[in-house]
Design an enzyme around this catalytic site. Structure first.
Site, PDB file in Angstrom:
ATOM      1  N   ARG A  76    -101.513-115.483  -8.280  1.00 41.05           N
ATOM      2  CA  ARG A  76    -100.171-115.983  -8.608  1.00 41.05           C
ATOM      3  C   ARG A  76     -99.790-115.614 -10.049  1.00 41.05           C
ATOM      4  O   ARG A  76     -98.628-115.286 -10.316  1.00 41.05           O
ATOM      5  CB  ARG A  76    -100.082-117.503  -8.397  1.00 41.05           C
ATOM      6  CG  ARG A  76     -98.653-118.018  -8.541  1.00 41.05           C
ATOM      7  CD  ARG A  76     -98.486-119.458  -8.122  1.00 41.05           C
ATOM      8  NE  ARG A  76     -99.219-120.372  -8.980  1.00 41.05           N
ATOM      9  CZ  ARG A  76     -99.334-121.681  -8.749  1.00 41.05           C
ATOM     10  NH1 ARG A  76     -98.774-122.220  -7.673  1.00 41.05           N
ATOM     11  NH2 ARG A  76    -100.010-122.449  -9.565  1.00 41.05           N
ATOM     12  N   LYS A 104     -94.107-118.768 -12.305  1.00 38.19           N
ATOM     13  CA  LYS A 104     -94.637-119.825 -13.171  1.00 38.19           C
ATOM     14  C   LYS A 104     -94.518-119.308 -14.606  1.00 38.19           C
ATOM     15  O   LYS A 104     -95.455-118.758 -15.178  1.00 38.19           O
ATOM     16  CB  LYS A 104     -96.078-120.151 -12.786  1.00 38.19           C
ATOM     17  CG  LYS A 104     -96.502-121.533 -13.235  1.00 38.19           C
ATOM     18  CD  LYS A 104     -97.760-121.991 -12.543  1.00 38.19           C
ATOM     19  CE  LYS A 104     -98.386-123.174 -13.228  1.00 38.19           C
ATOM     20  NZ  LYS A 104     -97.618-124.417 -13.155  1.00 38.19           N
TER      21      LYS A 104
HETATM   22  N1  PLP Z   1     -94.219-127.096  -8.864  1.00 38.88           N
HETATM   23  C1  PLP Z   1     -94.218-126.868 -10.185  1.00 38.88           C
HETATM   24  C2  PLP Z   1     -92.912-126.729 -10.878  1.00 38.88           C
HETATM   25  C3  PLP Z   1     -95.422-126.769 -10.887  1.00 38.88           C
HETATM   26  O1  PLP Z   1     -95.431-126.539 -12.204  1.00 38.88           O
HETATM   27  C4  PLP Z   1     -96.640-126.947 -10.181  1.00 38.88           C
HETATM   28  C5  PLP Z   1     -97.907-126.887 -10.894  1.00 38.88           C
HETATM   29  O2  PLP Z   1     -98.521-125.856 -11.013  1.00 38.88           O
HETATM   30  C6  PLP Z   1     -96.594-127.165  -8.796  1.00 38.88           C
HETATM   31  C7  PLP Z   1     -95.361-127.238  -8.171  1.00 38.88           C
HETATM   32  C8  PLP Z   1     -97.839-127.314  -7.989  1.00 38.88           C
HETATM   33  O3  PLP Z   1     -98.476-126.084  -7.823  1.00 38.88           O
HETATM   34  P1  PLP Z   1    -100.033-125.980  -7.687  1.00 38.88           P
HETATM   35  O4  PLP Z   1    -100.436-126.820  -6.542  1.00 38.88           O
HETATM   36  O5  PLP Z   1    -100.295-124.536  -7.440  1.00 38.88           O
HETATM   37  O6  PLP Z   1    -100.614-126.462  -8.956  1.00 38.88           O
END
Ligand code: PLP
Length: 286
Positions: free
Chosen positions: A50, A149
């Site tokens: 990712r 991200k």
């Molecule tokens: N949504 C946002 C905006 C985030 O910053 C995160 C954290 O990483 C998530 C969702 C959850 O993603 P993950 O389960 O990959 O950590």
């Protein structure tokens, strides 16, 4: 604590970046949030993939291979002797000038910070979080997709500020059309009449914990249905839970002044919390 900074491990107090780094000047860069449980890094490949997808989407070439990045992350844990940790790899556009043109930045900077970490929400896993739907909208699924991200988390921060001001624990984002997207740092699931729903990932970060939750639900005999959800669906749900690397899997028992279901964490949510606990402590890259 030793921080990885562009090829070297440096003590925390010396881990500094230039004021001309475009990560600082413009939020131009990408990052990941990863957890290690009991000496094993959970879903490391997925997080590294990712990170590179986020970089690709902002037209940035990470100057090390995925294999090298994986090794840097593992080495940061080893150097700090950490078993239960939160790991934050960051790749910024690097040092440029005051103009925003990234062509002025010679090379992206790579930073990896790791620190000891426990569950994010403390007692709230038992009582549930209070959610607040916020007026700041999640990015549209255009070039600045919420799937990136990026280091530019201003809308998530504004959402958090709004939730804080309203006495909530987590913000719930809607998109421009009013569909529910996600929390400020986690994805959302609802349970209604023994069926599980979650928003399509076009409007939110494709959570790695979300994907794990879908697998765990599958094992429990539930097929998570991706759907457009509105606040009505959340207010009238039997259960709501959020998933994320930091939050793990956590119940939401109040939203905008309404009790969700009985107002206590629901049975499927509690099964998820347990199942997530089990999988994070029994899998991962040593
Ligand atoms: N949504 C946002 C905006 C985030 O910053 C995160 C954290 O990483 C998530 C969702 C959850 O993603 P993950 O389960 O990959 O950590």
């Amino acid at each position: 604590l030793l921080i990885y900074l562009d090829g070297k491990f440096v003590p925390k107090a010396e881990a500094k970046v230039s004021v001309y780094d475009h990560g600082f000047l413009y939020g131009d860069g990408v990052f990941e949030g990863i957890r290690a449980y009991n000496g094993r890094v959970f879903k490391l490949k997925e997080h590294v993939d990712r990170l590179y997808d986020s970089a690709k989407a902002i037209a940035m070439d990470i100057p090390v291979t995925k294999e090298e990045m994986t090794e840097i992350i593992l080495e940061t844990l080893r150097k700090n002797n950490l078993k239960d940790a939160y790991i934050r790899p960051i790749v910024s556009r690097g040092i440029g000038d005051l103009g925003l043109d990234p062509r002025k930045c010679e090379k992206p900077s790579i930073i990896v910070i790791a620190q000891g970490w426990g569950a994010m929400y403390g007692d709230l896993y038992e009582v549930g979080l209070t959610g607040v739907s916020v007026c700041v909208r999640r990015n549209a699924p255009d070039a600045l997709s919420p799937n990136i991200k990026s280091l530019n988390y201003l809308n998530n921060i504004l959402a958090k500020i709004e939730a804080n001001e309203k006495g909530g624990d987590e913000a719930i984002f809607l998109d421009q059309n009013g569909f529910v997207c996600e929390g400020s740092g986690d994805n959302i699931f609802i349970v209604k009449n023994d069926k599980v729903f979650t928003p399509f990932t076009i409007s939110n970060l494709k959570g790695i914990t979300r994907a794990t939750a879908i697998e765990l639900l599958d094992e429990m005999g539930y097929k998570a249905i991706e759907a457009n959800l509105g606040l009505f669906d959340l207010y009238t749900a039997d259960e709501i839970f959020v998933t994320g690397t930091a939050a793990e899997s956590a119940p939401v028992t109040k939203l905008d002044g309404r009790l969700i279901g009985t107002g206590k964490p629901g049975p499927l949510t509690m099964k998820m919390v347990e199942a997530f606990d089990r999988i994070t402590r029994s899998t991962g890259t040593p």
